[in-house]
Design an enzyme around this catalytic site. Structure first.
Site, PDB file in Angstrom:
ATOM      1  N   ASP A  85       0.841  -1.193   0.000  1.00  0.00           N
ATOM      2  CA  ASP A  85       0.000   0.000   0.000  1.00  0.00           C
ATOM      3  C   ASP A  85       0.881   1.249   0.000  1.00  0.00           C
ATOM      4  OD1 ASP A  85      -2.407   1.385   0.016  1.00  0.00           O
ATOM      5  OD2 ASP A  85      -3.258   0.174   1.635  1.00  0.00           O
ATOM      6  N   ASP A 111      -9.676   2.929  -3.482  1.00  0.00           N
ATOM      7  CA  ASP A 111     -10.403   1.753  -3.008  1.00  0.00           C
ATOM      8  C   ASP A 111     -11.773   1.619  -3.663  1.00  0.00           C
ATOM      9  OD1 ASP A 111      -8.291   1.295  -1.359  1.00  0.00           O
ATOM     10  OD2 ASP A 111      -9.345   1.722   0.515  1.00  0.00           O
TER      11      ASP A 111
END
Length: 464
Positions: free
Chosen positions: A153, A208
Site C-alpha cells: 500500500d 479503493d
C-alpha cells in the site's frame, strides 16, 4: 539498483515489463478486507481461526479447482511492533501459531498465501508495521515464510517519486530468493498505468473500491490517512523531530525536491498531451478521492485497462460481491463480469462462508472465471456507446473466441443491440454462449438484441 533519477529516466524511456516468472495468469483469490460481511471496512481485523474457516469453505465449494489461487491477508495481520531483532511479525493475539503455520494450512488446500505491507513504516489502518525502511529485511522474511503474493500500500510513503520507492521494494522482493507476485497499490496516482508494468505483476489503477454503485470524487487535496507531516517544509520536520541530524534533513529535502520535480513533470505531461486529456482528467479526479463505486471503476478502466502487459496486470481493486444490500445481485453480477473481462486482479473481498444461492451463482461461475484466467488474451475494452448509452465491450480470447459484454449503465430499462461485425466477426458466429444463463443461443444473422434492466449486463462468448 538504479539511482532514483536513473530509474525515473528508464521508466520514461519505456522499460520492459517486469518478469520474475509470474504474472501471466491473472491473480484470482480471496481477500480478508471483508472477513465478515457485517464488519467490512469498519473493523479491519482477521484471526487465524477465521482464515481457517474461510479456507475450509473455499475447499468445500471446490473453489481451488475453479482457479482460486490466493488467500490474501489485507491490512489486518501485522503487529504494531517489530520483534527484538527488528523483523516484521504477526499480531500474536490474532495469529498465535504464526504465519508459517497459516501458510501450511493454505498450502494443504492447494492455494497460496499472500500478505499486505506498506511502502511507509506504518500501514493505513491501526498503525500496524509497514515495510518502510525495511524493504530488504521484510522481503527476506516473506521469502522465509514462503509467501507467494505481496501487496504494498501507499500510506506514509517516502517523499520520492513512486517509481523509486516501489522500484526499491520490487528489487528487494526480486533478490529475496523467492518469486513473489507483487501488487503495487499506489491508488492510481501519478499515472501508474504508464510505469506499473516495469515494477510489479499487478498495479492498482484507482482508489479503493467501495461497496456502492457510484461514489462522487472528493476534492480534498490529501487523504485522511496521510501523514500529518507530509507537505510541510523541512524546517517543520526539524521542529517536530529535533533528533534528526543535518544529514537526515538534507536527504529528506533532496527527496522532496525530486518528488516535486516528478509531480511537475506529470502535470506538464497532462497539459501538453503526453497523457491523453481523458487520462489527465481521470488522474485529477481519482487522485483526490477516497474511493470509487463499481460504475466509476468501469469508466476508469475504459481508459486505462489496456495498460496491462503479459506480466503486469491493471488492478481495479477487490470485488465487493453481494455485500449486504449495498451491492445487490445485478450490480454484483455486472461487477464480476467486468472484472473477468479485464483479466486483471480478481480478489473476492466478501465472506465465502454461508453464501446465498445468488452469490454462489456469481463467484462460482466457471464460464466467467475461464474468461478471466486466459493467460494470453489482451484485456477487454470498450468498443462503442450507443445513443441510449448502452455500452459494448469485448475481449479477444486466445483461442480466437470473442467474449462480449453489453452493459446498461442507466437507471431505466434499455435495449442492447449489436451486430457481429462490431466485434470483428464476419458473418454469423459458429456458436453463441450466454455465460450467465449457461445456455447456447441460436445465432442470428442480424446480430443480438436483449432488453437490459438498470445496471444489467449480457455476457456472451462467441465462437468463430
Amino acid at each position: 539498483m538504479k539511482s532514483g533519477a536513473a530509474l525515473v529516466l528508464a521508466l520514461a524511456a519505456g522499460a520492459t515489463a517486469y518478469n520474475n516468472g509470474l504474472g501471466t495468469v491473472p491473480p484470482l483469490g480471496w481477500s480478508s478486507w471483508c472477513v465478515q460481511d457485517v464488519t467490512c471496512g469498519l473493523v479491519d481485523t482477521c484471526t487465524e481461526s477465521e482464515i481457517h474457516s474461510v479456507v475450509d469453505a473455499m475447499v468445500l465449494q471446490q473453489m481451488p479447482g475453479l482457479g482460486y489461487k490466493y488467500v490474501f491477508l489485507d491490512d489486518c495481520w501485522a503487529s504494531t511492533e517489530r520483534d527484538a531483532n527488528g523483523n516484521i511479525q504477526p499480531d500474536a493475539s490474532q495469529f498465535p501459531s504464526g504465519i508459517p503455520s497459516l501458510r501450511e494450512y493454505v498450502d494443504k488446500a492447494e492455494m497460496e498465501l499472500g500478505l499486505y505491507t506498506c511502502a511507509g513504516p506504518t500501514t493505513c489502518r491501526w498503525n500496524r508495521t509497514g515495510s518502510g525502511g525495511h524493504y530488504v529485511a521484510d522481503a527476506l522474511t516473506f521469502a522465509k515464510w514462503q509467501i507467494d503474493f505481496v501487496k504494498a500500500d501507499n500510506c506514509h510513503h517516502p517523499h520520492e517519486p513512486p517509481p523509486v520507492y516501489y522500484g526499491n521494494l520490487s528489487h528487494a522482493l526480486n533478490i529475496s530468493g523467492r518469486a513473489m507476485s507483487f501488487n503495487l497499490c499506489e491508488w492510481g496516482e501519478d499515472a501508474v498505468w504508464t510505469w506499473g508494468t516495469s515494477i510489479a505483476q499487478s498495479f492498482r489503477v484507482g482508489p479503493d473500491h467501495l461497496p456502492v454503485w457510484s461514489f462522487p470524487a472528493l476534492q480534498q487535496e490529501r487523504r485522511l490517512w496521510q501523514s500529518q507531516l507530509e507537505g510541510l517544509p523541512v524546517s517543520a520536520l526539524q521542529a517536530a523531530h529535533p533528533s534528526l541530524s543535518a544529514r537526515d534533513l538534507a536527504a529528506e529535502e533532496a527527496k522532496r525536491a525530486e518528488r516535486l520535480a516528478w509531480d511537475a513533470r506529470m502535470r506538464a505531461a497532462g497539459r501538453k498531451g503526453g497523457l491523453s486529456a481523458s487520462l489527465a482528467s481521470l488522474e485529477r479526479r481519482y487522485a483526490a478521492g477516497l474511493g470509487q463505486g463499481t460504475s466509476d471503476i468501469i469508466e476508469h478502466m475504459a481508459v486505462v485497462a489496456n495498460s496491462t502487459s503479459a506480466y503486469g496486470k491493471a488492478d481495479p481493486d477487490f470485488a465487493e460481491t453481494m455485500l449486504w444490500f449495498l451491492t445487490p445481485f445485478t450490480d454484483s453480477q455486472t461487477e464480476w463480469s467486468f472484472w473477468c473481462l479485464w483479466g486483471g486482479n480478481l480478489l473476492m473481498a466478501t465472506d465465502t462462508r454461508w453464501m446465498s444461492a445468488e452469490k454462489s451463482s456469481i463467484v462460482l461461475n466457471a464460464e466467467a472465471i475461464n474468461v478471466h484466467q486466459d493467460p494470453t488474451a489482451p484485456p477487454g475494452s470498450r468498443r462503442s456507446i450507443a445513443a441510449n448509452k448502452v455500452q459494448l465491450w469485448a475481449r479477444d480470447m486466445s483461442n480466437s473466441d470473442v467474449t462480449v459484454i453489453l452493459f446498461n449503465p442507466t437507471e431505466t430499462n434499455q435495449t442492447a443491440a449489436m451486430q457481429w461485425s462490431d466485434v470483428g466477426i464476419s458473418g454469423t458466429p459458429a456458436a453463441v454462449r450466454d455465460l450467465w444463463q449457461h445456455a447456447n443461443l441460436q445465432p442470428n444473422m442480424a446480430g443480438f438484441a436483449r432488453e437490459l434492466e438498470p445496471h444489467q449486463v449480457a455476457m456472451l462468448r462467441l465462437s468463430r
